[in-house]
Design a protein around this motif. Structure first.
Motif, PDB file in Angstrom:
ATOM      1  N   VAL A  78       3.575  -0.519 -12.143  1.00  0.00           N
ATOM      2  CA  VAL A  78       2.696   0.264 -11.652  1.00  0.00           C
ATOM      3  C   VAL A  78       2.802   0.549 -10.400  1.00  0.00           C
ATOM      4  O   VAL A  78       2.697  -0.758  -9.850  1.00  0.00           O
ATOM      5  N   LYS A  79       2.566   0.991  -9.756  1.00  0.00           N
ATOM      6  CA  LYS A  79       2.436   1.015  -8.359  1.00  0.00           C
ATOM      7  C   LYS A  79       1.527   1.542  -7.442  1.00  0.00           C
ATOM      8  O   LYS A  79       0.851   1.639  -7.076  1.00  0.00           O
ATOM      9  N   LEU A  80       0.040   0.286  -7.981  1.00  0.00           N
ATOM     10  CA  LEU A  80      -0.725   0.132  -7.193  1.00  0.00           C
ATOM     11  C   LEU A  80      -0.939  -1.349  -7.053  1.00  0.00           C
ATOM     12  O   LEU A  80      -0.876  -2.196  -7.986  1.00  0.00           O
ATOM     13  N   GLN A  81      -1.978  -1.712  -6.246  1.00  0.00           N
ATOM     14  CA  GLN A  81      -2.150  -3.401  -5.601  1.00  0.00           C
ATOM     15  C   GLN A  81      -2.897  -3.285  -5.256  1.00  0.00           C
ATOM     16  O   GLN A  81      -4.485  -2.036  -5.095  1.00  0.00           O
ATOM     17  N   PHE A  82      -3.700  -4.737  -5.254  1.00  0.00           N
ATOM     18  CA  PHE A  82      -5.143  -4.676  -4.401  1.00  0.00           C
ATOM     19  C   PHE A  82      -5.222  -4.885  -3.453  1.00  0.00           C
ATOM     20  O   PHE A  82      -4.257  -5.645  -2.796  1.00  0.00           O
ATOM     21  N   THR A  83      -6.655  -4.604  -2.709  1.00  0.00           N
ATOM     22  CA  THR A  83      -6.905  -5.182  -1.046  1.00  0.00           C
ATOM     23  C   THR A  83      -7.858  -6.138  -1.407  1.00  0.00           C
ATOM     24  O   THR A  83      -8.679  -5.667  -1.945  1.00  0.00           O
ATOM     25  N   ASP A  84      -7.091  -7.526  -0.761  1.00  0.00           N
ATOM     26  CA  ASP A  84      -8.341  -8.286  -0.763  1.00  0.00           C
ATOM     27  C   ASP A  84      -9.781  -7.676   0.509  1.00  0.00           C
ATOM     28  O   ASP A  84      -9.380  -7.503   1.570  1.00  0.00           O
ATOM     29  N   LEU A  85     -10.540  -8.135   0.060  1.00  0.00           N
ATOM     30  CA  LEU A  85     -12.130  -7.025   1.348  1.00  0.00           C
ATOM     31  C   LEU A  85     -13.069  -8.505   1.099  1.00  0.00           C
ATOM     32  O   LEU A  85     -13.926  -8.452   1.803  1.00  0.00           O
ATOM     33  N   THR A  86     -12.590  -9.718   0.880  1.00  0.00           N
ATOM     34  CA  THR A  86     -14.011 -10.623   0.651  1.00  0.00           C
ATOM     35  C   THR A  86     -14.454 -11.012   2.043  1.00  0.00           C
ATOM     36  O   THR A  86     -15.278 -10.910   2.290  1.00  0.00           O
ATOM     37  N   GLU A  87     -13.999 -10.832   2.539  1.00  0.00           N
ATOM     38  CA  GLU A  87     -13.944 -11.376   4.084  1.00  0.00           C
ATOM     39  C   GLU A  87     -14.787  -9.738   4.998  1.00  0.00           C
ATOM     40  O   GLU A  87     -15.772 -10.635   5.449  1.00  0.00           O
ATOM     41  N   VAL A 124     -12.668  -7.426  -3.811  1.00  0.00           N
ATOM     42  CA  VAL A 124     -11.216  -6.279  -3.955  1.00  0.00           C
ATOM     43  C   VAL A 124     -11.540  -4.397  -3.911  1.00  0.00           C
ATOM     44  O   VAL A 124     -12.079  -4.461  -5.068  1.00  0.00           O
ATOM     45  N   GLY A 125     -10.778  -3.762  -3.168  1.00  0.00           N
ATOM     46  CA  GLY A 125     -10.634  -2.423  -3.434  1.00  0.00           C
ATOM     47  C   GLY A 125      -9.125  -2.314  -4.156  1.00  0.00           C
ATOM     48  O   GLY A 125      -8.359  -3.236  -3.624  1.00  0.00           O
ATOM     49  N   MET A 126      -8.978  -1.383  -4.859  1.00  0.00           N
ATOM     50  CA  MET A 126      -7.928  -0.824  -5.516  1.00  0.00           C
ATOM     51  C   MET A 126      -7.854   0.703  -4.935  1.00  0.00           C
ATOM     52  O   MET A 126      -7.770   1.423  -5.813  1.00  0.00           O
ATOM     53  N   ARG A 127      -6.424   1.432  -4.143  1.00  0.00           N
ATOM     54  CA  ARG A 127      -6.152   2.544  -3.836  1.00  0.00           C
ATOM     55  C   ARG A 127      -5.082   3.346  -4.959  1.00  0.00           C
ATOM     56  O   ARG A 127      -4.834   2.619  -4.944  1.00  0.00           O
ATOM     57  N   VAL A 128      -6.073   4.444  -5.023  1.00  0.00           N
ATOM     58  CA  VAL A 128      -5.591   5.056  -5.914  1.00  0.00           C
ATOM     59  C   VAL A 128      -4.769   6.261  -5.466  1.00  0.00           C
ATOM     60  O   VAL A 128      -6.315   7.401  -5.194  1.00  0.00           O
ATOM     61  N   PRO A 129      -2.861   6.805  -4.827  1.00  0.00           N
ATOM     62  CA  PRO A 129      -3.215   7.560  -4.394  1.00  0.00           C
ATOM     63  C   PRO A 129      -3.329   8.932  -5.360  1.00  0.00           C
ATOM     64  O   PRO A 129      -2.935   9.054  -5.867  1.00  0.00           O
ATOM     65  N   GLY A 130      -4.226  10.174  -4.566  1.00  0.00           N
ATOM     66  CA  GLY A 130      -4.218  11.217  -5.313  1.00  0.00           C
ATOM     67  C   GLY A 130      -5.480  11.266  -5.544  1.00  0.00           C
ATOM     68  O   GLY A 130      -5.846  11.990  -6.568  1.00  0.00           O
ATOM     69  N   ASP A 150     -17.068  -9.946  -8.073  1.00  0.00           N
ATOM     70  CA  ASP A 150     -17.897 -10.713  -8.989  1.00  0.00           C
ATOM     71  C   ASP A 150     -16.773 -12.048  -8.938  1.00  0.00           C
ATOM     72  O   ASP A 150     -15.782 -12.502  -7.751  1.00  0.00           O
ATOM     73  N   LYS A 151     -16.953 -13.068  -9.787  1.00  0.00           N
ATOM     74  CA  LYS A 151     -16.203 -13.935  -9.666  1.00  0.00           C
ATOM     75  C   LYS A 151     -14.788 -14.196  -9.513  1.00  0.00           C
ATOM     76  O   LYS A 151     -14.516 -12.600 -10.603  1.00  0.00           O
ATOM     77  N   ALA A 152     -13.808 -14.503  -8.960  1.00  0.00           N
ATOM     78  CA  ALA A 152     -12.931 -13.970  -8.951  1.00  0.00           C
ATOM     79  C   ALA A 152     -12.394 -13.783 -10.302  1.00  0.00           C
ATOM     80  O   ALA A 152     -11.797 -12.689 -10.436  1.00  0.00           O
ATOM     81  N   LYS A 153     -12.247 -13.819 -11.603  1.00  0.00           N
ATOM     82  CA  LYS A 153     -11.349 -14.451 -12.441  1.00  0.00           C
ATOM     83  C   LYS A 153     -11.927 -13.047 -13.086  1.00  0.00           C
ATOM     84  O   LYS A 153     -10.889 -12.693 -13.259  1.00  0.00           O
ATOM     85  N   ILE A 154     -13.286 -12.800 -13.015  1.00  0.00           N
ATOM     86  CA  ILE A 154     -13.870 -11.175 -13.795  1.00  0.00           C
ATOM     87  C   ILE A 154     -13.174 -10.275 -13.018  1.00  0.00           C
ATOM     88  O   ILE A 154     -12.891  -9.193 -13.096  1.00  0.00           O
ATOM     89  N   VAL A 155     -13.054 -10.624 -11.717  1.00  0.00           N
ATOM     90  CA  VAL A 155     -12.331  -9.043 -10.610  1.00  0.00           C
ATOM     91  C   VAL A 155     -10.885  -8.809 -11.216  1.00  0.00           C
ATOM     92  O   VAL A 155     -10.279  -7.915 -11.281  1.00  0.00           O
ATOM     93  N   ASN A 156     -10.196 -10.163 -11.463  1.00  0.00           N
ATOM     94  CA  ASN A 156      -8.912 -10.207 -11.026  1.00  0.00           C
ATOM     95  C   ASN A 156      -8.072  -9.416 -12.682  1.00  0.00           C
ATOM     96  O   ASN A 156      -7.460  -8.831 -12.461  1.00  0.00           O
ATOM     97  N   ASP A 157      -9.604  -9.780 -14.395  1.00  0.00           N
ATOM     98  CA  ASP A 157      -9.189  -9.856 -15.193  1.00  0.00           C
ATOM     99  C   ASP A 157      -9.430  -7.902 -15.623  1.00  0.00           C
ATOM    100  O   ASP A 157      -8.369  -7.624 -15.377  1.00  0.00           O
ATOM    101  N   ALA A 158     -10.722  -7.919 -14.674  1.00  0.00           N
ATOM    102  CA  ALA A 158     -11.154  -5.999 -14.720  1.00  0.00           C
ATOM    103  C   ALA A 158     -10.213  -5.257 -13.719  1.00  0.00           C
ATOM    104  O   ALA A 158      -9.743  -4.545 -14.807  1.00  0.00           O
ATOM    105  N   ILE A 159     -10.021  -5.657 -12.529  1.00  0.00           N
ATOM    106  CA  ILE A 159      -9.423  -4.551 -12.244  1.00  0.00           C
ATOM    107  C   ILE A 159      -7.923  -5.094 -12.051  1.00  0.00           C
ATOM    108  O   ILE A 159      -7.266  -3.724 -12.137  1.00  0.00           O
ATOM    109  N   GLY A 160      -7.244  -6.004 -12.549  1.00  0.00           N
ATOM    110  CA  GLY A 160      -6.110  -5.448 -13.015  1.00  0.00           C
ATOM    111  C   GLY A 160      -5.721  -5.596 -14.511  1.00  0.00           C
ATOM    112  O   GLY A 160      -4.270  -4.227 -14.272  1.00  0.00           O
TER     113      GLY A 160
END
Lengths: 601, 601
Positions: free
Chosen positions: A292-301, A323-329, A401-411
């Motif tokens: 899968v050609k999608l990645q997270f961008t960390d935007l916490t700061e 985090v943001g996850m860019r979906v091309p198109g 959210d909490k990192a664990k929820i973000v990672n699980d959900a957006i992952g």
């Protein structure tokens, strides 16, 4: 004289003119133009048997046979007539003119057609013997066998020795729940079935076997999920005197060989390597699906001071993450699909799914479409676009959210979008085998429920060189020599370099708040062994069921196991588990508790 | 860079002049003429490391090492000086001049010397890790591995597929006692660990896998004897569409290959074949040790009317038997030895051991020396001499009792005399490998305690062709298609052609007084499977532990198992079985019975 001279499925034009004896099952019988044609099936495939009416006895017998009758036939191999060749069969150029037909065993009518692809799993597991006759199940179990033989040949060539470790072992209430076995001879005591041969394989290294492997059953009495079984099979390996790098090289070579020699697939050489923090940072997962050609961008700061409280709140909370996850198109993604994803991430605990459609980057704020834009200041919007690299027509999903929820959900969302029709049509998914190593796992993870550190891998994993003291001074930043082999989002196997010195092992126990007495009680035999010049050693274990499931494309690991259990840990074929005689319980010094009402489903 | 470039034990003159890195354990350290010599040991053997005083750091480090320290050394391979070559070692022509010595791990002083051959089994099993470092144990487990790889290669080449069957199965209270596993999910129900994969392998044949094998753990909760373990390993095989003869040919080929490729021993080709009745008649055993050149002579008819009541009583009782066993040259056997044998046969229930010394055949009664001669009439004496073929200087032992006692007692005596010094000195023992097949076992044996017939092999064994009806009309004379492979008095494996037709299987159950309901409850899944065109099939299972014990000449099967249990079914290393938490029992819906006092010994 042999019952059989050839396999049905392998009878071919090389045998033209010869008399063969074949044994197998009636796959199909057709009467055509006064002649009976039988497709006879054995494990190698089908062959066409021709029964002519002038062979009176044969013809009479052939008239009596039904599907799944077991037959022995003899006859001469001849070419099929023009226009009847079947190139889908190895035997498709020939047929066998039957001069003897013996019914070895009749069959009652099967409860389903073998080629019915819409059977419930309950039906399949109840009639497993017939289910296993289906070509797909035959192929799955034969591939499983081929994989194990490739593993054995590779490990043999590399000096690994298969050594059996006990099935009746000691219960150590760490990790998963044990299956227990009451002892008859030692009243009131219990064996446990092994969750893995971990400690025994380490003992074998101390005992100078140098390189060990075993393909063995392991047991965990956990609540079952789609890809879990109470008993599962591990390819378990351990070696002395090799570095982490050498161990990883060895086993990625093995995996390449397996794929090459069974499926003729070339896995990349070498496998990419990614450290744990990068994997979590970019994919929210320690087993990212790299197709899968999608990645997270960390935007916490970036989000610490925005008005949108969902983002700033998460950005400022301890263990929070944005985090943001860019979906091309993705700007063209229909609203209904986005709504479905919002429901999907809720499964993982996400309270919502914010997104921005990037219509035109050059227009800044005015080129963005989203209810949340008005609550994000210009600097944040600029950073979002710059850091994600958004282009006109993209969509950005957000998790906060909490990192664990973000990672699980957006992952999970990342994988879901990648595998969707949209993802496949927009080049977000590459349909290839994408293995990688994830390394440098943290030694410990904080167990909030029990307010203490627990071992991420297991307590016998060695810390990275130089990290020994961090185990007690800063356990959260202590990195281990653990590694996982990941393929297409599945963990194929994992392992580590182990601790080989008793003093280091004691430090780990201290960090885990396991006191000396408890350590001695549970792991005394390992601590003792480490005192006698234990060698540097390490290894890993692969989940065979999972590897074969992936390789066959099966929907469930139950499709690569001959006699699996259901999700209620039952065998529908034999009706195990079952009640036993009172006498048996008495001999084992146990009795049943008063039975609470149990609802079986 | 690798920790190791070569194995210690394989470092030899081909590496002269090269720099090697070796890892291993200090087997012995000697200080000689100001130089320190270390015998460094790894799994491949020893190599001599030379530490010269001019290499100051190395020498200092070398002074600190003790036995069983784990080291890494580098150095140059050079020829040993003249007169110090050791031809007993593969590395005996060379030594390694050490230029780097790293202590990878120190060792406390081991509780015993590794080369001490007089350790108690308790000591060895408690410190199993050190015990396993001993060359004999290393060799045993490596030979065990080689045997299994030879088995796998042979079976692979012959189309057999390794398929795993469940470890958590259904309890069927037939045969031996099951190990039970309480189910957490299904309250009040239990799994059983498999006594063998018998039914599953038959199901795999019905499921068209054609040829199956598995090297797998089996479990029997029986009282332990010297050669028994609670968990043991079976080489389990099954094939469809082969006759009894073909199956036997296949597996004696396998055994010949194993012996050839691991020990370079040629077993006879073909193996002799003996039917069960001949084996019991001539040797009193269904696994006769054919190295012993002694046979029984049946004298039951001869003794029916003699005055000696011990003989005539046995000859006339139902199931009684009288045999003579001629011991060539035995007239010279000292009285003390004969007395010892009298005590020996008492172990097997024999009330005494009658014998006749044959001093001079030509003299008839006067040439015979024995207290019993006066109670035997002339015709009987003549017959004894004629039937046994006695010669001047022989001894004839007699057994007279129920046939079972005679067979057990005189059968054991036969082996005892054969293996004695007397036997070896008098050509009664041939020190070679003597395999044979014992075939044509009876289908049933009478179970006097329960006044019914029970299956000699197991209830899935097929009757000999034409014997189907005898199963009910004359079960005692019904012969089965069961066969055992025997080597030097040990049963290596056994098997049978199975019943593949549901109607025949039902007949067996009727003969065994298992009613339809009980049969359906216990074996319903097999009966169901037989209905769907089950193929003719058969197979066998070998006891791997026993085969390897024989091949290594080990005294106990515990010497060919890495982590065995004691005769009290305990693991002295890990202290299994052990008490478990009340919480674990509660989850499993069981509780302990009030503890009766148990004396552990």
């Amino acid at each position: 004289m042999s019952m059989r001279t050839n396999y049905c499925g392998l009878t071919n034009e090389e045998l033209l003119g010869q008399t063969v004896s074949l044994c197998g099952w009636v796959h199909r019988r057709r009467d055509h133009g006064g002649v009976i044609f039988i497709d006879l099936r054995d494990r190698e495939g089908l062959v066409q048997i021709v029964c002519n009416p002038d062979a009176v006895e044969v013809f009479k017998a052939a008239e009596s046979v039904r599907n799944e009758f077991c037959l022995r036939v003899t006859g001469v191999v001849r070419p099929r007539p023009d226009g009847t060749v079947n190139n889908n069969l190895k035997s498709g150029k020939i047929e066998v003119v039957c001069d003897m037909l013996e019914v070895l065993n009749a069959s009652v009518t099967p409860p389903f057609q073998l080629d019915d692809d819409n059977l419930s799993e309950t039906t399949r597991l109840t009639h497993r013997v017939l289910d296993l006759r289906r070509p797909q199940m035959q192929n799955n179990l034969r591939l499983r066998y081929k994989v194990t033989m490739e593993v054995r040949k590779f490990l043999d060539a590399n000096g690994f020795i298969d050594i059996e470790t006990p099935m009746l072992t000691k219960s150590t209430p760490e990790g998963a729940r044990d299956y227990l076995v009451p002892s008859r001879v030692n009243a009131g005591e219990f064996f446990a079935l092994p969750q893995s041969p971990q400690l025994f394989k380490q003992l074998l290294m101390v005992a100078n076997f140098d390189r060990y492997y075993q393909i063995t059953k392991c047991f965990r009495d956990e609540d079952l999920r789609a890809d879990r079984q109470p008993e599962f099979t591990q390819i378990d390996c351990e070696t002395s005197f090799m570095s982490e790098q050498e161990i990883r090289d060895m086993f990625e070579n093995m995996m390449r060989l397996i794929f090459k020699n069974t499926l003729d697939i070339d896995l990349p050489n070498p496998f990419p390597v990614m450290d744990y923090f990068e994997a979590m940072g970019l994919y929210g997962s320690d087993k990212p699906d790299m197709r899968v050609k999608l990645q997270f961008t960390d935007l916490t700061e970036v989000m610490k001071d925005v008005d949108f409280k969902v983002f700033s709140g998460a950005a400022n909370m301890p263990n929070g993450r944005v985090v943001g996850m860019r979906v091309p198109g993705g700007a063209n993604m229909p609203r209904s699909e986005i709504d479905a994803y919002t429901q999907f991430v809720a499964i993982y605990g996400a309270k919502g799914l914010a997104y921005i459609k990037v219509n035109e980057v050059a227009k800044g704020r005015d080129g963005l479409q989203s209810p949340i834009v008005k609550n994000l200041h210009d600097a944040a919007l600029t950073q979002i676009l710059a850091l994600t690299g958004a282009q006109d027509g993209d969509l950005i999903f957000f998790g906060a959210d909490k990192a664990k929820i973000v990672n699980d959900a957006i992952g999970a969302l990342r994988v879901k979008v990648g595998h969707s029709e949209f993802g496949k049509n927009n080049g977000l998914f590459e349909n290839v085998w994408k293995p990688l190593w994830v390394i440098d796992f943290p030694m410990f993870e904080y167990d909030e429920a029990n307010d203490r550190w627990s071992a991420t891998h297991h307590p016998f994993t060695a810390p990275k060189d130089g990290h020994e003291d961090l185990m007690e001074s800063d356990p959260g930043n202590c990195i281990s020599k653990a590694y996982d082999m990941v393929l297409n989002g599945w963990e194929l196997g994992g392992g580590s370099v182990r601790i080989h010195r008793a003093d280091v092992q004691s430090k780990v126990f201290r960090a885990l708040k396991i006191d000396a007495e408890e350590a001695q009680l549970k792991f005394g035999f390992l601590l003792d062994a480490l005192q006698y010049g234990a060698p540097p050693h390490g290894g890993l274990a692969f989940g065979l069921d999972r590897i074969v499931t992936m390789m066959t494309g099966a929907e469930s690991i139950r499709d690569v196991i001959a006699f699996p259990k259901t999700q209620r840990a039952q065998c529908l074929l034999t009706q195990a588990p079952s009640a036993v005689d009172e006498k048996q319980l008495r001999e084992l010094h146990i009795r049943l508790r008063a039975v609470e009402p149990v609802i079986k489903g």
